[in-house]
Design a protein around this motif. Structure first.
Motif, PDB file in Angstrom:
ATOM      1  N   ARG A 376      -2.264   8.085 -12.018  1.00 47.27           N
ATOM      2  CA  ARG A 376      -1.304   8.554 -13.033  1.00 47.27           C
ATOM      3  C   ARG A 376      -1.840   9.810 -13.718  1.00 47.27           C
ATOM      4  N   ALA A 377      -3.145   9.784 -14.051  1.00 45.04           N
ATOM      5  CA  ALA A 377      -3.734  10.970 -14.697  1.00 45.04           C
ATOM      6  C   ALA A 377      -3.656  12.171 -13.763  1.00 45.04           C
ATOM      7  N   ALA A 378      -3.984  11.967 -12.472  1.00 46.46           N
ATOM      8  CA  ALA A 378      -3.992  13.070 -11.508  1.00 46.46           C
ATOM      9  C   ALA A 378      -2.579  13.593 -11.272  1.00 46.46           C
ATOM     10  N   GLU A 379      -1.628  12.688 -11.108  1.00 42.15           N
ATOM     11  CA  GLU A 379      -0.254  13.106 -10.801  1.00 42.15           C
ATOM     12  C   GLU A 379       0.377  13.870 -11.959  1.00 42.15           C
ATOM     13  N   ALA A 396      -6.625   5.957  -2.525  1.00 45.98           N
ATOM     14  CA  ALA A 396      -5.595   6.018  -3.573  1.00 45.98           C
ATOM     15  C   ALA A 396      -4.218   6.323  -2.991  1.00 45.98           C
ATOM     16  N   GLN A 397      -4.198   6.947  -1.799  1.00 44.62           N
ATOM     17  CA  GLN A 397      -2.903   7.346  -1.240  1.00 44.62           C
ATOM     18  C   GLN A 397      -2.057   6.134  -0.919  1.00 44.62           C
ATOM     19  N   GLY A 398      -0.802   6.228  -1.331  1.00 44.72           N
ATOM     20  CA  GLY A 398       0.124   5.143  -1.038  1.00 44.72           C
ATOM     21  C   GLY A 398       0.041   3.962  -1.988  1.00 44.72           C
ATOM     22  N   LYS A 399      -0.888   3.965  -2.906  1.00 50.83           N
ATOM     23  CA  LYS A 399      -0.967   2.842  -3.850  1.00 50.83           C
ATOM     24  C   LYS A 399       0.033   3.053  -4.991  1.00 50.83           C
ATOM     25  N   ALA A 400       0.536   1.933  -5.471  1.00 56.33           N
ATOM     26  CA  ALA A 400       1.567   2.009  -6.519  1.00 56.33           C
ATOM     27  C   ALA A 400       0.980   2.543  -7.822  1.00 56.33           C
ATOM     28  N   PHE A 401       1.754   3.400  -8.476  1.00 58.42           N
ATOM     29  CA  PHE A 401       1.297   3.831  -9.799  1.00 58.42           C
ATOM     30  C   PHE A 401       2.434   3.917 -10.812  1.00 58.42           C
ATOM     31  N   GLY A 402       3.605   3.424 -10.438  1.00 61.82           N
ATOM     32  CA  GLY A 402       4.715   3.370 -11.393  1.00 61.82           C
ATOM     33  C   GLY A 402       5.345   4.731 -11.613  1.00 61.82           C
ATOM     34  N   SER A 403       6.280   4.767 -12.539  1.00 63.69           N
ATOM     35  CA  SER A 403       6.968   6.037 -12.827  1.00 63.69           C
ATOM     36  C   SER A 403       6.167   6.857 -13.834  1.00 63.69           C
ATOM     37  N   ILE A 404       6.084   8.142 -13.559  1.00 61.14           N
ATOM     38  CA  ILE A 404       5.372   9.011 -14.504  1.00 61.14           C
ATOM     39  C   ILE A 404       6.343   9.949 -15.217  1.00 61.14           C
ATOM     40  N   ALA A 405       7.645   9.666 -15.067  1.00 60.59           N
ATOM     41  CA  ALA A 405       8.657  10.598 -15.599  1.00 60.59           C
ATOM     42  C   ALA A 405       8.442  10.890 -17.084  1.00 60.59           C
TER      43      ALA A 405
END
Ligand code: LR7
Ligand code: MN
Length: 530
Positions: A376-379, A396-405
Motif C-alpha cells: 500500500r505504501a509503495a503503490e 509481493a506481486q499479486g498479493k491482495a492489498f485492498g483499495s488505495i483510492a
C-alpha cells in the motif's frame, strides 16, 4: 620477607581502590558514541546499568534526589504487578520475547544513565511550551514494562507538559491490564472491541487526544532525562516538523539501559526493510554542534512527536494497514513529500526493548500482513520507483492489498511532491542496482544513482544525440548531461535526448533508441541492493 608481602598487599589495595574510582568516574562521564548500522542501533558503553553492576549504584544515588514522589492515586501498584508474575519453571521469554523475570525484578521505576551529550544539559526551552497527549497502544504487553513506560513519563517529564496518557488496549486477553492503570492520575484507557493492530489503534488514540501535540510511544519504553522538551520545542517552532528521539537500547535479556549511537538516522532498502544507517559523511563533517537535529529519510515509527492538526491535515495513517509494519514508511514519505520534515533530536533519548520476534500473532500471517502494508505504501507513494520494491520483494506481486483510492485521492488533494523529488532531495543515497545485460552470456551490474548509471567511477554516457548511437563509459562528472538518465518504467531514458538505453542486437553494443519500455531490449532488471 613478611615486610615485602605486606608492602605488596598495600600496593595492591591502593591500586584496587584507584581502579574502582576510575571505573565509576568513567561510567559517569558524559559520552559520545560511535558507529553502527543494524536493525537495532548499536549500543555503546556496554556496562550494565540495570542496577546490578557496581557502576549503577552511584547513579542511583545521584538520581534519587531528583525523583519526585508521584501520586499514583488509588492505583495499587503491588497488587497490579504481583497478580501477573512469572510462575516457577515458566520460560521467561515465551509470552513477550524478552526476559520477563528480569523486567519484573526491576520494579516499576529505576534510575537510568543520562545518555545525552553533556552539552544537552545546558540547553534552555521556551517557558510556555504547549502540553502533549501521550499515546501508547499495546497488545498483551507485560505489566511491568507497560507500567515502567508510564511511570518513566510521569517521573521524567515536567508535569505541565503531560496533558494525559492515553492507553489504547488493542484487545489484550486481560482487560484489567489497561483498566487498572486508569486509576493513575492523567492515565486514560481505551479498549478496542477487536484486534485492530497498532495503526488503527494509534488513530483511535490520536482522535481522543485533547492536547494540540501528539506523542507516540511503544509500550515497553523508558524515557530519559528531559526527553520531552527538545521535541515539543522543535514542533512548536515549526508545526510541520515530525521529530523523534535517539532510541536507546534496553537489553531484552538483562534490561540494561544502553546508549545508542548518536550518528545514526533511519534508512531502508528497496524491499522496504527499515535499517539504521550512518549519517552521510558530508553531513557528519558539517555537524559541529552535536546537539543539532539530524534529518532522517524515515523514522523507526514507534516514538515520535507531531502536531495534532498537522497529523490530521496529512491524513493521520492509512487505516487499511493491519497489525504491524509499513506505516512508518507511509508516514515518512507522506511527511516529506507533502511539505513537512523528519528529524532525530540527539538531546532527546528514549529507551526501547528491541526484540527478535513478534510475541503476538498476526491473524493473516506475518509475511502477508507486511506485504499488504508495504505494498500500500509503495503503490500510493513510490510512483514508477515501485518497480524496485517489486524487484526486491518478488513475492509481493499479486498479493491482495485492498483499495488505495482514498489514499491516492489524499495525495492529490495535498498536492504532494513526487517520489523522485524525495529521492533527490531527501534520500539521494538510496541507489538502485541495474543489470545491464549486454549479451545473453554476459550480465553486468550497474548502480543507478540518479541521474547517473555508475560502476565505481565510470558512468554510462551517450556518444551522440541521435537514435542508434552507441553509449560508452566515461569518468563520472555530475555536470555532464550526456551521463544523465532517469528510469521510465523498466527502461532507462537519457534525460536530454529522451532516447532509451537499448541492447539491440542482443550481442552488439549498447545504443540509445526510441523509447519502447515494453520491449525486452529496453528492460533493465533492477536488483536488490545489499
Ligand atoms: O497488533 C498490535 N497491536 C498493538 O497495539 C501489535 C502491536 N501493538 C503495539 C505493541 O504492543 C507495541 O507497543 O504496537 C507497538 C509496536 O509493536 P512492537 O513493539 O511489537 O514493534 P517494534 O518495536 O518491532 O516496531 C517498530 O516498527 C513498527 C512498525 O509497524 C512500529 O512502528 C513500532 O512502533 C516500531 N517501534 C519503534 O519504532 C521503536 C524503536 C524500534 C525500532 C527500529
Ligand atoms: Mn517495540
Amino acid at each position: 620477607m613478611r615486610r615485602i608481602r605486606a608492602n605488596a598487599i598495600a600496593i595492591l589495595t591502593v591500586a584496587w581502590i584507584l581502579g574502582t574510582f576510575y571505573y565509576l568516574w568513567q561510567d559517569n562521564k558524559p559520552r559520545t558514541t560511535a558507529s553502527a548500522s543494524a536493525s537495532q542501533p548499536r549500543a555503546t558503553g556496554g556496562k550494565s546499568h540495570g542496577g546490578k553492576a557496581g557502576g549503577g549504584r552511584l547513579e542511583l544515588h545521584r538520581e534519587d534526589r531528583t525523583i519526585p514522589l508521584i501520586l499514583l492515586g488509588t492505583f495499587d501498584e503491588r497488587a497490579y504487578l504481583a497478580s501477573k508474575q512469572l510462575k516457577a519453571g515458566e520460560d521467561p521469554y515465551r509470552d513477550h520475547a524478552f526476559n520477563l523475570q528480569e523486567s519484573d525484578r526491576l520494579g516499576s521505576e529505576r534510575a537510568i544513565r543520562d545518555t545525552r551529550h553533556y552539552r544537552c544539559a545546558s540547553i534552555t526551552f521556551d517557558p510556555d511550551l504547549p502540553s502533549t497527549s501521550i499515546i501508547i497502544t499495546f497488545h498483551n504487553e507485560a505489566r511491568s514494562t507497560l507500567l515502567r513506560t508510564i511511570k518513566s513519563v510521569l517521573i521524567r517529564s515536567p508535569p505541565y507538559l503531560i496533558q494525559e496518557i492515553i492507553l489504547v488496549d488493542d484487545f489484550s486477553s486481560d482487560p484489567e491490564d489497561c483498566q487498572l492503570l486508569s486509576q493513575i492520575p492523567k492515565v486514560r484507557c481505551l479498549r478496542n472491541e477487536r484486534r485492530e493492530g497498532l495503526i488503527r489503534s494509534r488513530v483511535r488514540g490520536a482522535s481522543a487526544a485533547s492536547a494540540s501535540i501528539l506523542t507516540f510511544l511503544d509500550s515497553h519504553c523508558e524515557v530519559n532525562t528531559d526527553w520531552l522538551q527538545p521535541m515539543i520545542q522543535r514542533v512548536k517552532e515549526d508545526h510541520t516538523r515530525v521529530v523523534s528521539p535517539i532510541i536507546d537500547v534496553i537489553s531484552l535479556d538483562n534490561f540494561a539501559y544502553l546508549a545508542a549511537s548518536a550518528d545514526l538516522r533511519g534508512g531502508f532498502d528497496w524491499s522496504l526493510h527499515f535499517k539504521w544507517e550512518q549519517i552521510p559523511i558530508e553531513q557528519k563533517m558539517a555537524r559541529n554542534d552535536p546537539t543539532q537535529p539530524i534529518r532522517t529519510p524515515v523514522i523507526a515509527g514507534g516514538i515520535f512527536v507531531m502536531d495534532k492538526s498537522w497529523f490530521n491535515h496529512l491524513g493521520q495513517y492509512d487505516i487499511h494497514m493491519d497489525i504491524w509494519g509499513g506505516e512508518n514508511f507511509e508516514l515518512s514519505f507522506r511527511v516529506w513529500m507533502c511539505g513537512g520534515s523528519l528529524e532525530i533530536l540527539p538531546c532527546s533519548r528514549v529507551g526501547h526493548v528491541f526484540r527478535k520476534r513478534h510475541p503476538y500473532d498476526f491473524p493473516e500471517g506475518n509475511a502477508l500482513t507486511y506485504i499488504k502494508n508495504t505494498r500500500r505504501a509503495a503503490e500510493v507513494w513510490m510512483d514508477e520507483y515501485k518497480q524496485y520494491y517489486y524487484a526486491a520483494r518478488p513475492s509481493a506481486q499479486g498479493k491482495a492489498f485492498g483499495s488505495i483510492a482514498d489514499r491516492v485521492a489524499l495525495r492529490r488533494k495535498l498536492n504532494c511532491n513526487s517520489f523522485r523529488w524525495y529521492l533527490e532531495n531527501v534520500y539521494p543515497e538510496l541507489s538502485v542496482t541495474v543489470s545491464l545485460a549486454v549479451s545473453s552470456s554476459f550480465t553486468q551490474k550497474w548502480t543507478l544513482m540518479e541521474p547517473q548509471i555508475r560502476q565505481q567511477d565510470l558512468c554510462v554516457a551517450i556518444s551522440a544525440f541521435s537514435s542508434g548511437s552507441k553509449v560508452r563509459l566515461e569518468l563520472c562528472n555530475p555536470k555532464e548531461s550526456r551521463q544523465k538518465w532517469k528510469p521510465r518504467g523498466p527502461a532507462l531514458q537519457h534525460m536530454i535526448s529522451g532516447l532509451c538505453l537499448d541492447s539491440q542486437p542482443p550481442a552488439g553494443p549498447l545504443v540509445i533508441a526510441q523509447c519502447r519500455p515494453q520491449m525486452a531490449s529496453q528492460s533493465w532488471e533492477p536488483q536488490l541492493v545489499t
